[in-house]
Design an enzyme around this catalytic site. Structure first.
Site, PDB file in Angstrom:
ATOM      1  N   HIS A   1      -8.488   9.496  10.983  1.00  0.00           N
ATOM      2  CA  HIS A   1      -7.573  10.568  11.355  1.00  0.00           C
ATOM      3  C   HIS A   1      -8.180  11.585  12.325  1.00  0.00           C
ATOM      4  CE1 HIS A   1      -5.678   8.888   7.806  1.00  0.00           C
ATOM      5  NE2 HIS A   1      -4.613   9.619   8.002  1.00  0.00           N
TER       6      HIS A   1
ATOM      7  N   HIS B   1       5.167   3.624   8.390  1.00  0.00           N
ATOM      8  CA  HIS B   1       4.951   4.879   7.685  1.00  0.00           C
ATOM      9  C   HIS B   1       5.909   5.944   8.225  1.00  0.00           C
ATOM     10  CE1 HIS B   1       2.685   8.575   6.606  1.00  0.00           C
ATOM     11  NE2 HIS B   1       2.179   7.854   5.620  1.00  0.00           N
TER      12      HIS B   1
ATOM     13  N   GLU C   1       4.642   4.287   2.061  1.00  0.00           N
ATOM     14  CA  GLU C   1       5.167   5.633   2.327  1.00  0.00           C
ATOM     15  C   GLU C   1       6.160   5.596   3.485  1.00  0.00           C
ATOM     16  OE1 GLU C   1       1.961   8.814   0.806  1.00  0.00           O
ATOM     17  OE2 GLU C   1       1.482   7.961   2.756  1.00  0.00           O
TER      18      GLU C   1
ATOM     19  N   CYS D   1       6.844  15.505   3.594  1.00  0.00           N
ATOM     20  CA  CYS D   1       6.357  15.532   4.978  1.00  0.00           C
ATOM     21  C   CYS D   1       7.270  14.751   5.911  1.00  0.00           C
ATOM     22  CB  CYS D   1       4.946  14.966   5.058  1.00  0.00           C
ATOM     23  SG  CYS D   1       3.638  16.132   4.614  1.00  0.00           S
TER      24      CYS D   1
ATOM     25  N   CYS E   1      -1.096  17.003   1.802  1.00  0.00           N
ATOM     26  CA  CYS E   1      -0.494  17.217   3.119  1.00  0.00           C
ATOM     27  C   CYS E   1       0.820  17.980   3.043  1.00  0.00           C
ATOM     28  CB  CYS E   1      -0.283  15.881   3.831  1.00  0.00           C
ATOM     29  SG  CYS E   1       0.659  14.679   2.859  1.00  0.00           S
ATOM     30  N   CYS E   2       1.590  17.765   1.963  1.00  0.00           N
ATOM     31  CA  CYS E   2       2.941  18.332   1.901  1.00  0.00           C
ATOM     32  C   CYS E   2       2.984  19.841   1.665  1.00  0.00           C
ATOM     33  CB  CYS E   2       3.760  17.614   0.834  1.00  0.00           C
ATOM     34  SG  CYS E   2       4.101  15.879   1.226  1.00  0.00           S
TER      35      CYS E   2
END
Length: 650
Positions: free
Chosen positions: A151, A277, A329, A347, A413-414
């Site tokens: 990432h 995704h 996801e 997200c 992340c959310c």
């Protein structure tokens, strides 16, 4: 201190842009979102930093702290987490949220906390500009070796967005300069030139972030880098395959089977189906829309329009969530929209708001505005509790009582993503163009905008989304000719509009679902809308098997659900009838939200009855209460149901 974007960013970095959203500090939001933004400013912004630091994120970033090593567990409420390669992105989103909180109200303590994190990143940054805590502190020597699975560029993108927001909120350039330096380093590593890598991130995000960085700094090269990443994605020979071979791995040794997971299975202009995704998909399409807008690139529009149609016509939940599968996801196959097992990550709904908003950069179009509103008020907003302290990661449309909000999450992340969206919601409400202002969302507040060379203040007075009356007062600095475009929500079949008390023939001025009012606007001009808000019973297409014989309740932009707290357990035993009439009530236990009350039926199994029997269950009258989906699981724990059985429904 709110800082305007430099003049250069408005001109030199603006090749052919059509509509741009205003900066957060240009819009003061009250009404429905006001208390939520206040809660984020007072509580959530601090909570995010508290839980990031408790998880060990600052230990991973700060070179003055002991090296955290590869696996150190941290207990954070519901779960135990370990060091993660994407933690920089969570800090970036948390900084962005803090910036919007500071735009809302001064908070020296919060600002000092952000400055501490910023200085840690400043100490960590290499002389050449490189900045990634995982590859500098945890796995040194492996940078830029696995863009597919890791990432680095995604982290950079979220840090860039945080830097831009913090600069606008405080005027402090430290983080902006740090991230501009990193962007320059990335531009030296990636590109079409000799010796450069022709790669892109497995998790799109940096594309849209570079556009924001370009607008803030006025540097055209950041736009060009965003365009490079968009154009290069999926090109042959496939970069991810070559990269895997370079690190001694078989390109087929891929946990998620193929490149559809990262939307790199083919060049972006050839893509017509939303795959893989969900969050990655919507971030990529957001970046594509930004590039199309900034460069006037019409070659991206066929793909964007086809992808939008494929999502919204065959793969979108009624709540505006998407991505039914926990496995990837993301997407599976058309019309696969189960309720109880729906993943519908927060997200993903947030990213859909981003994508819709950027599609509106191409011009006002209700197809995008309505979906942006649906995703915002339902699929995204449900991710944040009313008090701003607890969060949803996945968002089913049915729960038997075991699904509850998290204090934190092993993949956090959310929480900062929904917080930064809500705290910046004002920027999604409007679009500015050379001779036009578009109003995409209705909410009490004041916006300071500019069009036709004139500064324009627009005041909204409304109780939307609970009431459909909206009054807009237009206050230009000087009279000027321009167009005010107002979204006419597709869920309402009756909308009355007047300007300075004179009725407007809506049909004569409607274009793509927006009312376009072109005139010489003067201070004090007043536009009033009366948007009818009936309670609608929505039926699903027959291909969606889980919803047949059921209806979803919607009033205005809000989707409703039943909770056990109001209706008792076994919600699937409840039925609406064709005669069920709804009345609206204000719910003090849900922050003043409008709830729906009606009479229906409840089926009851006889004592001692067999599990299966040739006779139907008995029925009795039942009072039913439906609450906005965004507000569920804020009171007593229990069952929840969006799609309610209806007698006589097909």
């Amino acid at each position: 201190m709110n800082v305007q974007a430099p003049l250069l960013a408005r001109d030199a970095a603006r090749p052919k842009a059509k509509f741009r959203p205003p900066a957060v500090h240009q819009v003061r939001v009250e009404g429905f979102f006001g208390p939520r933004i206040d809660a984020i400013a007072a509580t959530t912004a601090h909570t995010l930093l508290d839980r990031c630091i408790a998880a060990g994120m600052l230990d991973q970033v700060d070179p003055d702290r002991p090296n955290p090593g590869l696996k150190i567990p941290f207990q954070t409420g519901n779960d135990t987490v370990t060091t993660q390669m994407f933690w920089d992105s969570d800090f970036g989103k948390s900084i962005e949220t803090a910036a919007y909180a500071l735009s809302r109200k001064p908070d020296p303590a919060l600002e000092a906390r952000v400055d501490e994190v910023v200085e840690a990143y400043g100490r960590l940054q290499d002389e050449n500009g490189y900045l990634n805590s995982w590859y500098q502190r945890i796995e040194p020597g492996r940078r830029w070796t696995n863009l597919r699975d890791c990432h680095e560029l995604y982290d950079a993108g979220h840090m860039m967005e945080g830097a831009v927001a913090y600069f606008h909120a405080t005027g402090k350039r430290r983080l902006l300069d740090i991230m501009a330096g990193y962007a320059d380093h990335i531009a030296s590593v990636f590109g079409p030139g000799e010796g450069q890598k022709r790669g892109y991130c497995g998790h799109p995000e940096i594309e849209l972030a570079l556009v924001r960085l370009a607008r803030a700094t006025g540097e055209r090269r950041y736009l060009d880098l965003a365009r490079f990443f968009v154009d290069e994605r999926g090109a042959a020979p496939h970069y991810f395959d070559e990269e895997a071979r370079a690190r001694g791995r078989d390109p087929q040794d891929y946990h998620f089977e193929d490149h559809r997971y990262t939307q790199s299975h083919e060049p972006v202009r050839a893509q017509r189906h939303v795959v893989g995704h969900a969050v990655r998909a919507a971030y990529l399409y957001s970046g594509m829309a930004d590039v199309s807008t900034e460069y006037g690139d019409e070659t991206l529009k066929p793909a964007l329009e086809a992808l939008w149609g494929h999502l919204t016509e065959k793969n979108l939940y009624v709540t505006g969530g998407f991505g039914p599968s926990a496995h990837n996801e993301g997407l599976t196959f058309d019309y696969d929209l189960p309720n109880e097992t729906a993943y519908a990550e927060t997200c993903a709904a947030v990213a859909l708001v981003f994508w819709a908003n950027r599609m509106l950069g191409l011009g006002p179009d209700r197809a995008y505005g309505d979906v942006m509103e649906r995703a915002l008020y339902n699929g995204a907003l449900v991710g944040l509790s009313l008090d701003g302290t607890r969060f949803f990661y996945d968002n089913p449309l049915e729960s038997r009582g075991a699904h509850h909000r998290w204090r934190w999450h092993r993949c956090p992340c959310c929480p900062p993503n929904i917080a930064r969206l809500v705290a910046s919601v004002g920027t999604y409400a409007y679009g500015e163009a050379e001779r036009e202002i578009a109003v995409h969302l209705y909410c009490e507040g004041v916006a300071d905008l500019e069009t036709a060379g004139t500064k324009v203040r627009i005041r909204q007075e409304t109780r939307y989304p609970f009431e459909g009356r909206v009054a807009l007062t237009v206050e230009p600095e000087a009279p000027a000719d321009w167009t005010l475009s107002l979204r006419l929500p597709g869920w309402s079949s009756a909308i009355a509009v007047s300007v300075n008390g004179e009725a407007v023939e809506v049909g004569a001025h409607e274009e793509k679902g927006y009312l376009r009012l072109t005139r010489r606007w003067a201070a004090g001009d007043r536009v009033e809308l009366d948007i009818d808000m009936p309670v609608e019973r929505l039926h699903a297409r027959p291909e969606i098997g889980a919803d047949q014989g059921r209806v979803a309740l919607q009033r205005g932009p809000l989707v409703y659900c039943l909770e056990e707290a109001d209706n008792g357990a076994h919600l699937n035993s409840v039925l609406l009838t064709p005669e069920s009439a709804f009345r609206c009530e204000e719910a003090s236990d849900l922050g003043g939200a409008t709830v729906l009350v009606t009479q229906g039926l409840r089926e009851i199994g006889a004592d001692g009855a067999a599990l299966y029997a040739p006779t139907a269950p008995m029925r009795e009258a039942a009072s039913l209460r439906a609450v906005p989906y965004y507000a569920w699981d804020n009171r007593a724990e229990g069952e929840m149901l969006v799609w309610v059985r209806q007698e006589g429904a097909r």
